[in-house]
Design a protein around this motif. Structure first.
Motif, PDB file in Angstrom:
ATOM      1  N   ALA A  48       0.835  -1.208  -0.032  1.00 49.83           N
ATOM      2  CA  ALA A  48       0.012   0.064   0.013  1.00 49.83           C
ATOM      3  C   ALA A  48       1.063   1.243  -0.024  1.00 49.83           C
ATOM      4  O   ALA A  48       0.684   2.302  -0.818  1.00 49.83           O
ATOM      5  N   MET A  49       1.969   1.165   0.807  1.00 55.85           N
ATOM      6  CA  MET A  49       2.697   2.307   0.905  1.00 55.85           C
ATOM      7  C   MET A  49       3.407   2.544  -0.525  1.00 55.85           C
ATOM      8  O   MET A  49       3.619   3.745  -0.939  1.00 55.85           O
ATOM      9  N   ASP A  50       3.857   1.440  -1.048  1.00 53.31           N
ATOM     10  CA  ASP A  50       4.642   1.771  -2.306  1.00 53.31           C
ATOM     11  C   ASP A  50       3.418   2.139  -3.424  1.00 53.31           C
ATOM     12  O   ASP A  50       3.976   3.067  -4.423  1.00 53.31           O
ATOM     13  N   ALA A  51       2.264   1.831  -3.379  1.00 44.96           N
ATOM     14  CA  ALA A  51       1.431   2.305  -4.241  1.00 44.96           C
ATOM     15  C   ALA A  51       1.168   4.025  -4.060  1.00 44.96           C
ATOM     16  O   ALA A  51       0.984   4.566  -5.023  1.00 44.96           O
ATOM     17  N   LEU A  52       0.998   4.350  -2.500  1.00 46.03           N
ATOM     18  CA  LEU A  52       0.971   5.712  -2.554  1.00 46.03           C
ATOM     19  C   LEU A  52       1.992   6.342  -3.175  1.00 46.03           C
ATOM     20  O   LEU A  52       1.961   7.536  -3.485  1.00 46.03           O
ATOM     21  N   ALA A  53       3.318   5.680  -2.767  1.00 38.93           N
ATOM     22  CA  ALA A  53       4.517   6.583  -3.293  1.00 38.93           C
ATOM     23  C   ALA A  53       4.576   6.799  -4.772  1.00 38.93           C
ATOM     24  O   ALA A  53       4.868   7.742  -5.309  1.00 38.93           O
ATOM     25  N   ASP A  54       3.925   5.844  -5.515  1.00 40.85           N
ATOM     26  CA  ASP A  54       3.686   6.057  -6.997  1.00 40.85           C
ATOM     27  C   ASP A  54       2.149   6.822  -6.993  1.00 40.85           C
ATOM     28  O   ASP A  54       2.117   6.785  -8.436  1.00 40.85           O
ATOM     29  N   ASP A  55       1.935   7.305  -6.254  1.00 39.13           N
ATOM     30  CA  ASP A  55       0.460   8.182  -6.714  1.00 39.13           C
ATOM     31  C   ASP A  55      -0.500   7.377  -7.250  1.00 39.13           C
ATOM     32  O   ASP A  55      -1.295   8.292  -7.907  1.00 39.13           O
ATOM     33  N   ASP A  56      -0.740   6.284  -6.753  1.00 40.88           N
ATOM     34  CA  ASP A  56      -1.861   5.563  -7.342  1.00 40.88           C
ATOM     35  C   ASP A  56      -3.184   5.761  -6.338  1.00 40.88           C
ATOM     36  O   ASP A  56      -3.619   5.230  -5.527  1.00 40.88           O
ATOM     37  N   THR A  57      -3.525   7.092  -6.567  1.00 33.20           N
ATOM     38  CA  THR A  57      -4.619   7.624  -5.541  1.00 33.20           C
ATOM     39  C   THR A  57      -5.908   8.272  -6.382  1.00 33.20           C
ATOM     40  O   THR A  57      -6.458   8.906  -5.996  1.00 33.20           O
ATOM     41  N   ARG A  58      -5.990   7.722  -7.759  1.00 34.17           N
ATOM     42  CA  ARG A  58      -6.978   8.275  -8.718  1.00 34.17           C
ATOM     43  C   ARG A  58      -8.103   7.361  -8.789  1.00 34.17           C
ATOM     44  O   ARG A  58      -8.178   6.216  -8.286  1.00 34.17           O
ATOM     45  N   TYR A  59      -9.218   7.740  -9.046  1.00 36.71           N
ATOM     46  CA  TYR A  59     -10.582   6.833  -9.572  1.00 36.71           C
ATOM     47  C   TYR A  59     -10.122   5.567 -10.566  1.00 36.71           C
ATOM     48  O   TYR A  59      -9.317   5.867 -11.332  1.00 36.71           O
ATOM     49  N   SER A  60     -10.629   4.290 -10.151  1.00 37.93           N
ATOM     50  CA  SER A  60     -10.135   3.332 -10.923  1.00 37.93           C
ATOM     51  C   SER A  60     -11.484   2.619 -11.298  1.00 37.93           C
ATOM     52  O   SER A  60     -12.491   3.266 -11.216  1.00 37.93           O
ATOM     53  N   TYR A  61     -11.171   1.255 -11.853  1.00 33.37           N
ATOM     54  CA  TYR A  61     -12.504   0.548 -12.290  1.00 33.37           C
ATOM     55  C   TYR A  61     -13.443   0.400 -11.026  1.00 33.37           C
ATOM     56  O   TYR A  61     -12.959   0.117 -10.019  1.00 33.37           O
ATOM     57  N   SER A  62     -14.605   0.641 -11.227  1.00 32.98           N
ATOM     58  CA  SER A  62     -15.894   0.536 -10.131  1.00 32.98           C
ATOM     59  C   SER A  62     -15.773  -0.826  -9.601  1.00 32.98           C
ATOM     60  O   SER A  62     -15.944  -1.140  -8.399  1.00 32.98           O
ATOM     61  N   GLN A  63     -15.631  -1.966 -10.586  1.00 30.27           N
ATOM     62  CA  GLN A  63     -15.703  -3.312 -10.034  1.00 30.27           C
ATOM     63  C   GLN A  63     -14.481  -3.862  -9.479  1.00 30.27           C
ATOM     64  O   GLN A  63     -14.472  -4.961  -9.063  1.00 30.27           O
ATOM     65  N   GLY A  64     -13.155  -3.035  -9.476  1.00 28.25           N
ATOM     66  CA  GLY A  64     -12.094  -3.357  -8.938  1.00 28.25           C
ATOM     67  C   GLY A  64     -10.915  -3.625 -10.129  1.00 28.25           C
ATOM     68  O   GLY A  64     -11.281  -3.744 -11.236  1.00 28.25           O
ATOM     69  N   LEU A  65      -9.814  -3.445  -9.811  1.00 29.31           N
ATOM     70  CA  LEU A  65      -8.683  -3.227 -10.668  1.00 29.31           C
ATOM     71  C   LEU A  65      -8.844  -4.972 -11.128  1.00 29.31           C
ATOM     72  O   LEU A  65      -8.708  -5.993 -10.944  1.00 29.31           O
ATOM     73  N   PRO A  66      -8.356  -4.995 -12.553  1.00 27.36           N
ATOM     74  CA  PRO A  66      -8.292  -6.318 -13.236  1.00 27.36           C
ATOM     75  C   PRO A  66      -7.231  -7.109 -12.768  1.00 27.36           C
ATOM     76  O   PRO A  66      -7.735  -8.306 -12.601  1.00 27.36           O
ATOM     77  N   GLU A  67      -6.427  -6.418 -12.248  1.00 31.57           N
ATOM     78  CA  GLU A  67      -4.897  -7.468 -11.616  1.00 31.57           C
ATOM     79  C   GLU A  67      -5.746  -8.043 -10.195  1.00 31.57           C
ATOM     80  O   GLU A  67      -5.280  -9.136 -10.004  1.00 31.57           O
ATOM     81  N   LEU A  68      -6.496  -7.456  -9.576  1.00 30.26           N
ATOM     82  CA  LEU A  68      -6.892  -7.740  -8.419  1.00 30.26           C
ATOM     83  C   LEU A  68      -8.199  -8.955  -8.750  1.00 30.26           C
ATOM     84  O   LEU A  68      -8.007  -9.868  -7.963  1.00 30.26           O
ATOM     85  N   ARG A  69      -8.873  -8.809  -9.618  1.00 24.51           N
ATOM     86  CA  ARG A  69     -10.006  -9.801  -9.909  1.00 24.51           C
ATOM     87  C   ARG A  69      -9.164 -11.094 -10.556  1.00 24.51           C
ATOM     88  O   ARG A  69      -9.817 -12.272  -9.984  1.00 24.51           O
ATOM     89  N   GLN A  70      -8.164 -10.794 -11.436  1.00 24.66           N
ATOM     90  CA  GLN A  70      -7.201 -11.990 -11.698  1.00 24.66           C
ATOM     91  C   GLN A  70      -6.716 -12.692 -10.697  1.00 24.66           C
ATOM     92  O   GLN A  70      -6.806 -13.929 -10.320  1.00 24.66           O
ATOM     93  N   ALA A  71      -6.196 -11.967  -9.447  1.00 27.29           N
ATOM     94  CA  ALA A  71      -5.629 -12.665  -8.480  1.00 27.29           C
ATOM     95  C   ALA A  71      -6.555 -13.452  -7.515  1.00 27.29           C
ATOM     96  O   ALA A  71      -6.372 -14.285  -7.010  1.00 27.29           O
ATOM     97  N   LEU A  72      -7.874 -12.652  -7.433  1.00 29.38           N
ATOM     98  CA  LEU A  72      -9.035 -13.393  -6.673  1.00 29.38           C
ATOM     99  C   LEU A  72      -9.275 -14.752  -7.644  1.00 29.38           C
ATOM    100  O   LEU A  72      -9.591 -15.696  -6.868  1.00 29.38           O
ATOM    101  N   SER A  73      -9.203 -14.807  -8.772  1.00 27.06           N
ATOM    102  CA  SER A  73      -9.533 -15.875  -9.505  1.00 27.06           C
ATOM    103  C   SER A  73      -8.690 -17.042  -9.353  1.00 27.06           C
ATOM    104  O   SER A  73      -8.900 -18.218  -9.076  1.00 27.06           O
ATOM    105  N   GLU A  74      -7.442 -16.769  -9.035  1.00 28.83           N
ATOM    106  CA  GLU A  74      -6.279 -17.786  -8.993  1.00 28.83           C
ATOM    107  C   GLU A  74      -6.492 -18.075  -7.530  1.00 28.83           C
ATOM    108  O   GLU A  74      -5.907 -19.251  -7.450  1.00 28.83           O
ATOM    109  N   TYR A  75      -6.745 -17.013  -6.591  1.00 37.51           N
ATOM    110  CA  TYR A  75      -6.687 -17.728  -5.128  1.00 37.51           C
ATOM    111  C   TYR A  75      -7.910 -18.727  -5.049  1.00 37.51           C
ATOM    112  O   TYR A  75      -7.663 -19.759  -4.339  1.00 37.51           O
ATOM    113  N   HIS A  76      -9.031 -18.569  -5.579  1.00 36.51           N
ATOM    114  CA  HIS A  76     -10.108 -19.592  -5.488  1.00 36.51           C
ATOM    115  C   HIS A  76      -9.813 -20.859  -6.123  1.00 36.51           C
ATOM    116  O   HIS A  76     -10.081 -22.129  -5.765  1.00 36.51           O
ATOM    117  N   ARG A  77      -8.858 -20.574  -7.393  1.00 39.77           N
ATOM    118  CA  ARG A  77      -8.318 -21.915  -8.053  1.00 39.77           C
ATOM    119  C   ARG A  77      -7.437 -22.845  -7.046  1.00 39.77           C
ATOM    120  O   ARG A  77      -7.663 -24.005  -6.832  1.00 39.77           O
TER     121      ARG A  77
END
Length: 406
Positions: free
Chosen positions: A58-87
């Protein structure tokens, strides 16, 4: 709660909100949140900090200014990580477009109910149950229909599916299942899950499965079974979950919903109008939790197992207490026989006199009266300290032996 609001304002407030009961767990916790002498077992969160590597992401993302609006349904990378977690944990193939990232598990339940309920629709729920889910049904205009668990004298908890099915009416829209269950620790047998799936398929009912505590099981290898393992992508199934428990991220407010194929735009819309989505830097931390946090989950479950065993063994020797040894979650639900006051007043007295914070059973519905719930997601040494404080207090509450019924 509303008696301090001027009558002119009360008349203009939502009647649904005015009729909501206060959260009794919060009512107890607010009495001593900052009292360091209290052993805090009231609220459902562990005593460990969020792992360093998750915070660093989280701190690295803040340092990279990752503080803007994003996908309402969630970051594609996070949804893919959720898919792999369930698998990885349940051997299921859930496409990433069937996930929606939410503001914690509470928001996941909120949007699940918003997605399927119209005014007056009924939702069946085994009780005692998590109060937030019960109230959310009513906030969105639904009707909560309680189906009590069966509590036995030998400390077992079961759900009679025939009694559950008998409660279905032409207004029933969904059946809500929290397994493993808060507050009881009950875990739905796999054969019952299959039977419920077939029943709901035949009648066109939704299953809303809150699977927050699936990793916290103790009597065999985890995780607990998921409805995703027996339902297809077109079944009427909504699964809610959270990052709060597995990775000690309660304050981060991040969770998810798994929904049937083709409902992605509906949930994207719900996100847009409810919250506009989860903060991007929090989502970056969630990705790391999913990818690198399996060992932390394992260690936390073993820690909980040790604390559970200490408390179950210690409280079970009391003649006026029936302990329901949890099959899952990190909660211990127990009945104190012969009380001459409400469980809420008993919880307040325990806080004052024994310096232990517990949740009153009535917080989980009227079926929970005379019960107490404690969270054992704590260091085993703290569990021993809690037991040393609770045992003499509970023993002195009443000399009444176990009653004929529970």
């Amino acid at each position: 709660m509303f008696d301090v609001i001027p009558a002119s304002l009360r008349q203009s407030c939502s009647s649904r909100v005015q009729e909501m009961p206060d959260n009794q767990i919060v009512a107890v916790a607010d009495l001593a949140r900052h009292d360091a002498s209290v052993v805090r077992l009231w609220i459902g969160e562990g005593d460990l900090p969020t792992p360093v590597y998750i915070k660093q992401a989280a701190m690295d993302a803040l340092a990279d200014d990752d503080t803007r609006y994003s996908y309402s349904q969630g970051l594609p990378e996070l949804r893919q990580a959720l898919s792999e977690y369930h698998r990885r944990h349940w051997q299921v193939d859930i496409s990433s477009d069937r996930f929606c990232v939410t503001i914690g598990g509470m928001n996941a339940v909120t949007m699940a109910m918003q997605a399927i309920l119209d005014e007056g629709d009924e939702v069946l729920m085994p009780t005692p149950a998590w109060p937030n889910a019960r109230q959310m049904i009513e906030i969105v205009g639904g009707v909560n229909v309680s189906v009590p668990f069966d509590f036995s004298l030998d400390g077992d908890i079961s759900l009679d599916l025939d009694k559950l099915f008998a409660k279905v009416t032409d207004r029933t829209r969904a059946i809500f299942i929290n397994s493993p269950s808060n507050p009881t620790g009950w875990r739905m047998p796999f054969e019952d899950m299959q039977r419920l799936k077939e029943f709901c398929r035949e009648r066109g009912l939704w299953i809303v499965a809150d699977e927050v505590y699936n990793h916290f099981v103790y009597d065999d290898e985890g995780p607990a079974a998921s409805f995703l393992q027996i339902c297809g992508p077109n079944d009427k199934l909504l699964v809610t979950n959270t990052f709060s428990k597995n990775w000690c991220m309660t304050g981060w407010r991040a969770g998810w919903v798994v929904f049937p194929k083709g409902m992605d735009q509906l949930f994207a819309r719900l996100c847009q109008y409810n919250t506009t989505g989860v903060a991007s830097f929090i989502q970056r931390a969630c990705i790391v939790a999913l990818e690198d946090g399996d060992e932390f989950i394992r260690q936390q479950v073993e820690r909980c197992r040790a604390s559970r065993d200490i408390l179950v063994e210690g409280l079970s020797v009391l003649d006026n207490v029936t302990v329901f040894s949890p099959q899952g979650t990190f909660y211990l639900f127990f009945k104190v026989h012969g009380l001459d006051e409400s469980s809420l007043e008993t919880a307040k007295r325990i806080l004052r006199e024994a310096k232990v914070g517990v949740a009153p059973g009535s917080a989980f519905g009227p079926e929970g009266e005379d019960y107490l719930r404690i969270c054992f997601a704590i260091d085993p040494e703290l569990a021993r300290e809690a037991l040393d404080r609770l045992t003499p207090f509970l023993a002195a509450l009443t000399d009444a032996p176990r009653g004929a019924t529970v």
